[in-house]
Write a protein that holds these residues in place. Sequence first.
Motif, PDB file in Angstrom:
ATOM      1  N   PHE A 176     -11.806  -0.842 -24.724  1.00 36.49           N
ATOM      2  CA  PHE A 176     -10.639  -1.508 -25.314  1.00 36.49           C
ATOM      3  C   PHE A 176     -10.532  -1.205 -26.803  1.00 36.49           C
ATOM      4  O   PHE A 176      -9.468  -0.848 -27.302  1.00 36.49           O
ATOM      5  CB  PHE A 176     -10.724  -3.017 -25.102  1.00 36.49           C
TER       6      PHE A 176
ATOM      7  N   PHE B 128      -4.082   3.875 -29.879  1.00 39.58           N
ATOM      8  CA  PHE B 128      -2.709   3.387 -29.710  1.00 39.58           C
ATOM      9  C   PHE B 128      -2.106   3.039 -31.073  1.00 39.58           C
ATOM     10  O   PHE B 128      -0.957   3.368 -31.358  1.00 39.58           O
ATOM     11  CB  PHE B 128      -2.672   2.145 -28.808  1.00 39.58           C
TER      12      PHE B 128
ATOM     13  N   VAL C   2       2.888   5.822 -26.375  1.00 37.00           N
ATOM     14  CA  VAL C   2       2.033   4.652 -26.175  1.00 37.00           C
ATOM     15  C   VAL C   2       2.505   3.850 -24.961  1.00 37.00           C
ATOM     16  O   VAL C   2       1.692   3.339 -24.188  1.00 37.00           O
ATOM     17  CB  VAL C   2       1.993   3.775 -27.444  1.00 37.00           C
ATOM     18  N   LEU C   3       3.815   3.796 -24.769  1.00 38.20           N
ATOM     19  CA  LEU C   3       4.293   3.105 -23.574  1.00 38.20           C
ATOM     20  C   LEU C   3       3.829   3.839 -22.316  1.00 38.20           C
ATOM     21  O   LEU C   3       3.433   3.213 -21.323  1.00 38.20           O
ATOM     22  CB  LEU C   3       5.822   2.980 -23.598  1.00 38.20           C
TER      23      LEU C   3
ATOM     24  N   LEU D  11     -14.885  -1.375 -16.052  1.00 41.29           N
ATOM     25  CA  LEU D  11     -13.979  -2.205 -16.861  1.00 41.29           C
ATOM     26  C   LEU D  11     -13.807  -1.579 -18.242  1.00 41.29           C
ATOM     27  O   LEU D  11     -12.718  -1.604 -18.825  1.00 41.29           O
ATOM     28  CB  LEU D  11     -14.529  -3.627 -16.985  1.00 41.29           C
TER      29      LEU D  11
ATOM     30  N   VAL E  54       0.352   2.871 -21.838  1.00 39.83           N
ATOM     31  CA  VAL E  54       0.230   1.522 -21.283  1.00 39.83           C
ATOM     32  C   VAL E  54       0.444   1.559 -19.778  1.00 39.83           C
ATOM     33  O   VAL E  54      -0.308   0.965 -19.000  1.00 39.83           O
ATOM     34  CB  VAL E  54       1.261   0.604 -21.973  1.00 39.83           C
TER      35      VAL E  54
ATOM     36  N   LEU F 139     -10.443  -0.839 -10.246  1.00 39.14           N
ATOM     37  CA  LEU F 139     -10.577  -2.117  -9.555  1.00 39.14           C
ATOM     38  C   LEU F 139     -10.908  -1.927  -8.089  1.00 39.14           C
ATOM     39  O   LEU F 139     -11.650  -2.709  -7.495  1.00 39.14           O
ATOM     40  CB  LEU F 139      -9.233  -2.838  -9.677  1.00 39.14           C
TER      41      LEU F 139
ATOM     42  N   ILE G 117     -10.622  -2.873 -20.633  1.00 38.71           N
ATOM     43  CA  ILE G 117     -10.518  -4.332 -20.667  1.00 38.71           C
ATOM     44  C   ILE G 117     -11.145  -4.844 -21.972  1.00 38.71           C
ATOM     45  O   ILE G 117     -12.189  -4.335 -22.394  1.00 38.71           O
ATOM     46  CB  ILE G 117     -11.273  -4.934 -19.461  1.00 38.71           C
TER      47      ILE G 117
ATOM     48  N   ALA H 223      -6.129   0.879 -13.913  1.00 33.33           N
ATOM     49  CA  ALA H 223      -6.840  -0.337 -13.516  1.00 33.33           C
ATOM     50  C   ALA H 223      -6.934  -0.432 -12.006  1.00 33.33           C
ATOM     51  O   ALA H 223      -7.906  -0.928 -11.456  1.00 33.33           O
ATOM     52  CB  ALA H 223      -6.130  -1.560 -14.076  1.00 33.33           C
ATOM     53  N   PHE H 224      -5.916   0.100 -11.334  1.00 34.45           N
ATOM     54  CA  PHE H 224      -5.882  -0.007  -9.876  1.00 34.45           C
ATOM     55  C   PHE H 224      -7.093   0.671  -9.239  1.00 34.45           C
ATOM     56  O   PHE H 224      -7.772   0.100  -8.393  1.00 34.45           O
ATOM     57  CB  PHE H 224      -4.586   0.591  -9.344  1.00 34.45           C
TER      58      PHE H 224
ATOM     59  N   SER I 221      -2.544   3.083 -18.225  1.00 34.59           N
ATOM     60  CA  SER I 221      -3.673   2.143 -18.201  1.00 34.59           C
ATOM     61  C   SER I 221      -3.530   1.172 -17.047  1.00 34.59           C
ATOM     62  O   SER I 221      -4.504   0.829 -16.376  1.00 34.59           O
ATOM     63  CB  SER I 221      -3.733   1.338 -19.492  1.00 34.59           C
ATOM     64  N   ALA I 222      -2.284   0.727 -16.826  1.00 32.77           N
ATOM     65  CA  ALA I 222      -2.076  -0.220 -15.730  1.00 32.77           C
ATOM     66  C   ALA I 222      -2.397   0.436 -14.397  1.00 32.77           C
ATOM     67  O   ALA I 222      -3.035  -0.161 -13.531  1.00 32.77           O
ATOM     68  CB  ALA I 222      -0.634  -0.721 -15.753  1.00 32.77           C
TER      69      ALA I 222
END
Lengths: 510, 520
Positions: free
Chosen positions: B428, B435, B447-448, B417, B451, B462, B422, B458-459, B454-455
């Motif tokens: 974080f 950022f 930065v986009l 995490l 982002v 996770l 997170i 997470a996959f 980062s998304a």
Amino acid sequence: MSTEQYLPLVALVALPILGGLLVSLLPKGNPTLPKQVALVISLLTLALGVVVGLAFDPSAADRFQLGASWDWIPAWGVSFALGVDGISLVLILMTAILVPVCILGGWADADATAGSPRGYFAWILVLEGLVLGVFAATDVFLFYVLFEAMLIPMYFLIGRYGGAQRQYAAVKFFLYSLAGGLLMLAALIGLWVVSGDQLGAGTFDYAALVGLDIPVETQKWLFLGFFIAFAIKAPLWPLHTWLPDAASEAPPSSSVLLVGVLDKVGTFGMLRLCLPLFPDASKYFTPVIIVLSIVGIVYGALLAIGQTDLKRLIAYTSISHFGFIALGIFAMTSQGQSGATLYMVNHGFSIAALFLIVGFMATRRGSRMVADFGGVQKVAPVLAGAFLVAGLSSLALPGLSSFVSEFLVLAGTFTRYPVAAVVATLGIVLAALYILLMYQRTMTGPVRPGVEGMPDLRGREVLAIAPVLAIILALGFFPQVALDIINPSVDQTMTAVGSTDPAPVVAEGK
Amino acid sequence: MVHLAVPLAETLTFPSFQYRAMAPILVVLGAAVLGVLVEALVPQGARRAVQLAVTLGGLGAALALVVATPASEQGMVAAGALAVDGPTLFLQMTILVVAIVAMLVVAERRVDPSGDAFAPRAAALVGSTEEQEQTRLGWTQTEVWPLFLFAVSGMLLFVAASDLLMLFIALEVMSLPLYLLAGMARRRRLLSQEAAMKYFLLGSFASAFLLYGSAMLFGFAGSLDFAVIADAFRDKPGQLGLQLLGLGLVSVGLLFKIAAVPFHMWAPDVYQGSPTPIAGFMAATVKVAAFGALLRVMYVALGGAAWEWQPAFWVIASITMLVGVVLAVTSSDIKRMLAYSSIAHAGFLLLGVVAFSTAGLSATMFYLLAYGLTTVGAFAIVMLVRGPSGEAGHLSSWAGLGRTSPLLAGVFALFLLALAGIPLTSGFTAKFGVFAAAIESGGVWAVLAAVLASAISAFFYLKVIVLMFFAKPGPDAPAVVVPSLLTSTAIGVAVVATVVLGVFPQVFLDLADASTPFLR
């Protein structure tokens, strides 16, 4: 922010989280003990919530009351700051009431699963604390952190204790929410940089941020970052696809927390952050959002009619209802926003009753398919009656709570966007269809095989459902209690947006 | 003939060395030399204890010296070849702290039934009777310790180097021992040797790039000193050829070391093949050292040409993040996944570098501290999860670990995490800093991209959590070794750091802020 620190509010956030830790540390052998401890903690939290509610003065001039604030990360202008206004107070109370209801209603939710009851009730309490923190946060950084942190307990509640497709549903839920959250993070940092440029040092203090004068172009980008995150969370069409999966795979009590409580953070965020922080951008995007809301209202209702799975059906009705809430918020009238806030509360209660009762039915029958039920009202009249009341509340029958809020939303929308209001009214008609069809197919008619011996609601279940139905009735007849708390805060939001109610047509005096 | 900028007489005067400022480097180097002597003189039975004492003593003393460096000692030392300034001290502290934690993991002996994570004699042929005999007799070796210390001393030098020649020497002192360490795994030795070979070859490429670029910059500026090069960029705007060639080649050399795309190919193979404790050590400390050097080169020597390299670096940062996370999604081996994740993190870190501001510098340094400690902890956990033939590398064998070993799975979930960024974890706070610095410097698009990355990241983080907690253990479920106090301490430190840097980061943010800017 007042210099005096109001500690009960801090305790309200801390108690469930610490209680969750306590529950997770209980000895392994006894499966009932965690439930009892969790119930006691959630009731204590409710008591604290009542204390906070009584201390709140709706007529006071300050928007945020009962504040408490400590420096957290001074380097970034972050503080641990809590405080409530009328809007957050009603949502806090709703949460505090629903959690004990969920614990009672979900007493057996964790028993048949691979996970331990300790874990289940610990996560519920942690989730409660985080959600209460989100509603009470007056520091935008704190809001964001808790907003993201909420995902973790919910993720475990779905992924560990849910139905057959739970892993898929949990991951989908997490990734959707996280993607939105990360967009919000980018916008949050952008907002912080702007505040640094204008104030000399970056801050996350809500009041200071509302006071910023952000160029319109920047506002639009920042608004989108926040709004998309909230639209995923709420969820608005077309960002809703995670909800039916997550809500139907989660155990019933977690579905209540997910749809009834957690998703309210999305609409709450629109009202609390999007509108006051980015007023110009909000107005710029209003037409688009109104259209999305209306599509969501009709789309959710139509899909609800077509569902064969009871929990999916209820999930889709929520998409329709979230459309109403967003419509009320972005109608930019005080009636609309008051109605939307009240709608959030009412929806929380009616969805809780629906999900819990469907959960009871599914446990008894071993299926949640509409086709597997029929004639339930003959064998389990109390259950059927409670289901009917909850359903009627969901379709906004006058006398039940949702009616008031739906009326306010539509009335508030009509003064500014008459066409939108008219189309949205279609949602009410469709609501009658999906609720009554569901009732007819499952509860009336001949008793289906498999339903014959279905026991009626038992003591614990009655105890969980009765308070919810009582509140639905009470708020249906006496909505003013809640509206008195909500209205001043809505007026302040309207002032921050710089929006005024359109003059009533009759007042023009022809 | 090379034209010397300074008169001959002056070059002959012996430069004054500020020994106090250089003491941390010298102590670690001294400990390494002492370690070599221990190998030669101390009897086999006592070596391990002595080596551990020398290593821990050396690193600990160096850390104490770094922390206690008085402000009066800060400045350019060794005739301007080294800069002992805020960033140097912060990064040296980070390297030493991470190295001490990593050292505890390297010293672990309980995980493998036949000894530690290293081959009894790295020179023995794979599968030979000699090797089998050595394993049967339970031989272990302690040569890793001097090598470990040499590598650390190179890193300490790398972040302080303020002269291209010193930079190159530091790079070699750091890298050569690591090439050897990568090839010493006890299990799956061929894979390990392959990793060492690849690391060596690609590392040599990087060195060559750096050296060639240095030559170009020398040709352009007439000096290898960062300050002189910086002045040359200001005063001689005309000579684009040498200037750009030098800038490009030196950057490539350093980007190799941080494993930025498209110079990242070595990382997954090396991480997967190396002994896991060494992989963790490398992943964490080399990143700190290489970013420290990159920061100084870019901010000090090439700062005058920021408008030349910033656009390219925005692009490299974005590509690095995205490629790293996409490749990580596809990998099914835990160490490869962590390797790709480290590539993605290099991209996030580059955001701080390319921001080219004080905020960027302090955010990058904070990120390195946070990332280093979390990474060492994550690799330590990987070492503990073992099947019959060594570590259970394949992700499928991690299924159900949350049921069989909830504590270990919980800690690993925390690390994942944190790596995913997170809130309330160190990852974080670190991401927030870089950022913010990037947005302040106009890198909104990067930065986009970050982002988005980062998304995606997470996959796969996770995915591991899902496997551990939501899946049933398979028939070939691995056994989790209960580690000795050494590894437990290391993991404990990493957990505490991950939480503290996430929840109460203020002290360390202040420290990183106070440790700017660079001296020149």
